[in-house]
Design a protein around this motif. Structure first.
Motif, mmCIF file in Angstrom:
data_model
loop_
_atom_site.group_PDB
_atom_site.id
_atom_site.type_symbol
_atom_site.label_atom_id
_atom_site.label_comp_id
_atom_site.label_asym_id
_atom_site.label_seq_id
_atom_site.Cartn_x
_atom_site.Cartn_y
_atom_site.Cartn_z
ATOM 1 N N TYR A 105 0.743 -1.255 0.101
ATOM 2 C CA TYR A 105 -0.040 -0.007 -0.036
ATOM 3 C C TYR A 105 0.756 1.464 -0.168
ATOM 4 C CZ TYR A 105 0.675 0.639 5.142
ATOM 5 O OH TYR A 105 1.529 0.764 6.272
ATOM 6 N N TYR A 106 1.997 1.085 0.347
ATOM 7 C CA TYR A 106 2.886 2.507 0.420
ATOM 8 C C TYR A 106 3.132 2.965 -1.076
ATOM 9 C CZ TYR A 106 6.763 5.394 1.670
ATOM 10 O OH TYR A 106 7.469 6.473 2.050
ATOM 11 N N ALA A 107 3.068 4.225 -1.290
ATOM 12 C CA ALA A 107 2.815 5.027 -2.622
ATOM 13 C C ALA A 107 4.310 4.923 -3.356
ATOM 14 C CB ALA A 107 2.451 6.624 -2.481
ATOM 15 N N GLY A 108 5.237 4.708 -2.772
ATOM 16 C CA GLY A 108 6.525 4.833 -3.408
ATOM 17 C C GLY A 108 7.235 3.560 -3.582
ATOM 18 N N ALA A 109 8.467 3.512 -4.138
ATOM 19 C CA ALA A 109 9.064 2.322 -4.470
ATOM 20 C C ALA A 109 9.988 2.078 -3.053
ATOM 21 C CB ALA A 109 9.954 2.280 -5.678
ATOM 22 N N GLU A 110 10.317 2.751 -2.379
ATOM 23 C CA GLU A 110 11.298 2.448 -1.268
ATOM 24 C C GLU A 110 11.099 1.089 -0.558
ATOM 25 O OE1 GLU A 110 13.112 4.326 2.767
ATOM 26 O OE2 GLU A 110 11.690 5.481 1.726
ATOM 27 N N PRO A 111 9.725 0.822 0.084
ATOM 28 C CA PRO A 111 9.877 -0.560 0.742
ATOM 29 C C PRO A 111 10.189 -1.742 -0.143
ATOM 30 C CG PRO A 111 7.936 0.912 1.092
ATOM 31 C CD PRO A 111 8.531 1.520 -0.005
ATOM 32 N N VAL A 138 10.491 -3.665 -9.824
ATOM 33 C CA VAL A 138 10.766 -2.197 -9.663
ATOM 34 C C VAL A 138 10.902 -1.592 -10.571
ATOM 35 C CG1 VAL A 138 11.721 -0.718 -7.898
ATOM 36 C CG2 VAL A 138 10.864 -2.792 -6.782
ATOM 37 N N VAL A 139 11.996 -2.170 -11.359
ATOM 38 C CA VAL A 139 12.641 -1.323 -12.461
ATOM 39 C C VAL A 139 11.836 -1.240 -13.532
ATOM 40 C CG1 VAL A 139 14.377 -1.397 -14.036
ATOM 41 C CG2 VAL A 139 14.970 -1.802 -11.764
ATOM 42 N N ARG A 140 10.980 -2.438 -13.770
ATOM 43 C CA ARG A 140 10.129 -2.468 -15.034
ATOM 44 C C ARG A 140 9.009 -1.634 -14.844
ATOM 45 N NH1 ARG A 140 10.238 -7.694 -15.214
ATOM 46 N NH2 ARG A 140 8.725 -7.849 -13.439
ATOM 47 N N GLN A 141 8.221 -1.581 -13.730
ATOM 48 C CA GLN A 141 7.160 -0.971 -13.378
ATOM 49 C C GLN A 141 7.379 0.581 -13.451
ATOM 50 O OE1 GLN A 141 4.862 -1.900 -9.900
ATOM 51 N NE2 GLN A 141 4.839 -4.080 -10.279
ATOM 52 N N LEU A 142 8.460 1.104 -13.061
ATOM 53 C CA LEU A 142 8.951 2.628 -12.997
ATOM 54 C C LEU A 142 9.385 2.957 -14.185
ATOM 55 C CD1 LEU A 142 11.110 2.757 -9.720
ATOM 56 C CD2 LEU A 142 8.555 3.657 -10.250
ATOM 57 N N GLU A 143 10.011 2.163 -15.061
ATOM 58 C CA GLU A 143 10.343 2.490 -16.431
ATOM 59 C C GLU A 143 9.027 2.642 -17.340
ATOM 60 O OE1 GLU A 143 13.051 -0.617 -17.851
ATOM 61 O OE2 GLU A 143 14.773 0.502 -17.219
ATOM 62 N N LEU A 144 7.984 2.011 -16.951
ATOM 63 C CA LEU A 144 6.643 2.091 -17.608
ATOM 64 C C LEU A 144 5.719 3.270 -17.249
ATOM 65 C CD1 LEU A 144 5.662 -1.600 -18.146
ATOM 66 C CD2 LEU A 144 6.532 -0.078 -19.896
ATOM 67 N N ARG A 175 6.529 10.046 -16.559
ATOM 68 C CA ARG A 175 7.691 10.726 -16.288
ATOM 69 C C ARG A 175 7.833 11.376 -14.982
ATOM 70 N NH1 ARG A 175 10.313 15.726 -20.195
ATOM 71 N NH2 ARG A 175 12.235 15.942 -18.978
ATOM 72 N N TYR A 176 6.738 12.063 -14.451
ATOM 73 C CA TYR A 176 6.692 12.630 -13.062
ATOM 74 C C TYR A 176 6.958 11.620 -12.030
ATOM 75 C CZ TYR A 176 1.970 10.692 -12.446
ATOM 76 O OH TYR A 176 0.900 10.206 -11.930
ATOM 77 N N ALA A 177 6.410 10.337 -12.148
ATOM 78 C CA ALA A 177 6.714 9.282 -11.361
ATOM 79 C C ALA A 177 8.161 8.955 -11.194
ATOM 80 C CB ALA A 177 5.642 8.066 -11.647
ATOM 81 N N ARG A 178 8.603 8.664 -12.497
ATOM 82 C CA ARG A 178 9.918 8.382 -12.445
ATOM 83 C C ARG A 178 10.864 9.336 -11.880
ATOM 84 N NH1 ARG A 178 8.843 7.563 -17.879
ATOM 85 N NH2 ARG A 178 10.037 9.152 -18.619
ATOM 86 N N LYS A 179 10.506 10.499 -12.011
ATOM 87 C CA LYS A 179 11.488 11.591 -11.414
ATOM 88 C C LYS A 179 11.392 11.794 -9.998
ATOM 89 C CE LYS A 179 12.141 16.483 -11.752
ATOM 90 N NZ LYS A 179 11.836 17.930 -12.280
ATOM 91 N N ALA A 180 10.088 11.438 -9.470
ATOM 92 C CA ALA A 180 9.703 11.363 -8.101
ATOM 93 C C ALA A 180 10.491 10.071 -7.325
ATOM 94 C CB ALA A 180 8.479 11.250 -7.663
ATOM 95 N N GLN A 181 10.661 9.037 -8.148
ATOM 96 C CA GLN A 181 11.409 7.828 -7.677
ATOM 97 C C GLN A 181 12.581 7.595 -8.101
ATOM 98 O OE1 GLN A 181 9.647 5.781 -5.210
ATOM 99 N NE2 GLN A 181 8.242 7.696 -5.043
#
Length: 245
Positions: free
Chosen positions: A187-193, A217-223, A226-232
Motif C-alpha cells: 500500500y505504500y505510494a513509493g518504491a522504497e519499501p 521495481v525497475v520494470r514498473q518504474l520504467e513504464l 515521467r513525473y513518477a520516474r522523477k519522484a522515484q
C-alpha cells in the motif's frame, strides 16, 4: 552586440511582459519614455516582487536564507515556544530539530508534548520514534512503536510503518524487517519499501527472490509516467545498481 541594441531588446521584452500581464498602462509608456531607468524601475517594482511572491521565488528565498543563516528558523521557532509553549509551537520546533539533526533535543520536545493533557497522541509518539531512530537507537525505536501499536491499534501511518521496518533491520531483526517491508509494499505510494525488501532478501540469502523484486521495481518504474520516474529516481537508481551486483 552594441549596448544600445541590447537595451532596446530588454525594453521590448519588458514591454511585452507588461502587456501580457495587464500592466501596459502605465509601465509600457514609462519604459518607452525613460529608457534604462524605466526598465530598472519595472524590474525593481514588478519583476522582483513577482518572483519572490511565486512558489519558486519563495523556495529560492528560503534556500538562500538557510544557506546564509542555517539556524535562523530554529531560533525563531524557539522564541515562539518561549513566548507561548503550545503543542503546535513545540511540535514545529521539534520538526525543525529533526531536520537539523538535533535528535536528542527533538526527543525532549516530544516528551514535553506527550506530557501535556492534549499531547498524548500517536502522531507525537511517532515523532519521538523518529528522533530515537535518527539518534541511532533502533531497539528503543522498535519498543516505542510497539507501544504505539498497542495503545492505538487503529492508527495507520505508512511512514510510521516504514520507520518500524527500518528500525527492525537496524536492530538486527532482519527476517521481521523483511516481512514488514513486504506488507508495506502492498500500500505504500513509493518504491522504497520494495527496494528495501529486495535488499533485505539478499541479506537473508534469498538472492533469486531479491533479483525478481528488483526487476519488478525497475520494470514498473520504467513504464510509469515521467513525473513518477522523477519522484522515484533515487530508488530506481538503487534498484538498477543492485541488479548489477
Amino acid at each position: 552586440m552594441p549596448i544600445v541594441l541590447v537595451l532596446a531588446v530588454i525594453n521590448i521584452l519588458l514591454i511585452v511582459h507588461a502587456a501580457k500581464t495587464g500592466r501596459f498602462l502605465p509601465w509600457g509608456f514609462i519604459i518607452l519614455m525613460m529608457p534604462g531607468i524605466g526598465a530598472i524601475a519595472y524590474g525593481a517594482m514588478v519583476l522582483i516582487p513577482e518572483w519572490f511572491g511565486s512558489h519558486q521565488g519563495q523556495q529560492a528565498r528560503k534556500s538562500a536564507g538557510r544557506a546564509l543563516d542555517p539556524d535562523r528558523q530554529y531560533r525563531a521557532l524557539k522564541d515562539q515556544v518561549e513566548v507561548a509553549d503550545t503543542i503546535a509551537n513545540r511540535a514545529a520546533l521539534a520538526e525543525e530539530c529533526l531536520a537539523r539533526g538535533r535528535y536528542r533535543e527533538a526527543e525532549a520536545h516530544y516528551d514535553s508534548i506527550l506530557a501535556k493533557p492534549l499531547g498524548d497522541e500517536p502522531g507525537n509518539m511517532l515523532g519521538k520514534a523518529r528522533a530515537l531512530f535518527g539518534d541511532g537507537r533502533s531497539a528503543a525505536t522498535v519498543e516505542l512503536l510497539d507501544r504505539l501499536r498497542e495503545r492505538w491499534a487503529d492508527y495507520e501511518s505508512a511512514e510510521g510503518h516504514l520507520l518500524y521496518a527500518r528500525a527492525l533491520e537496524e536492530a538486527g531483526r532482519l527476517a521481521e524487517a523483511a516481512d514488514e517491508y513486504r506488507d508495506l509494499s502492498d500500500y505504500y505510494a513509493g518504491a522504497e519499501p520494495r527496494v528495501r525488501y529486495a535488499l533485505a532478501l539478499r541479506k537473508l540469502g534469498r538472492e533469486a527472490e531479491a533479483r525478481e523484486t528488483l526487476r519488478d521495481v525497475v520494470r514498473q518504474l520504467e513504464l510509469a509516467p515521467r513525473y513518477a520516474r522523477k519522484a522515484q529516481a533515487e530508488w530506481l537508481a538503487i534498484a538498477r545498481q543492485s541488479l548489477k551486483v
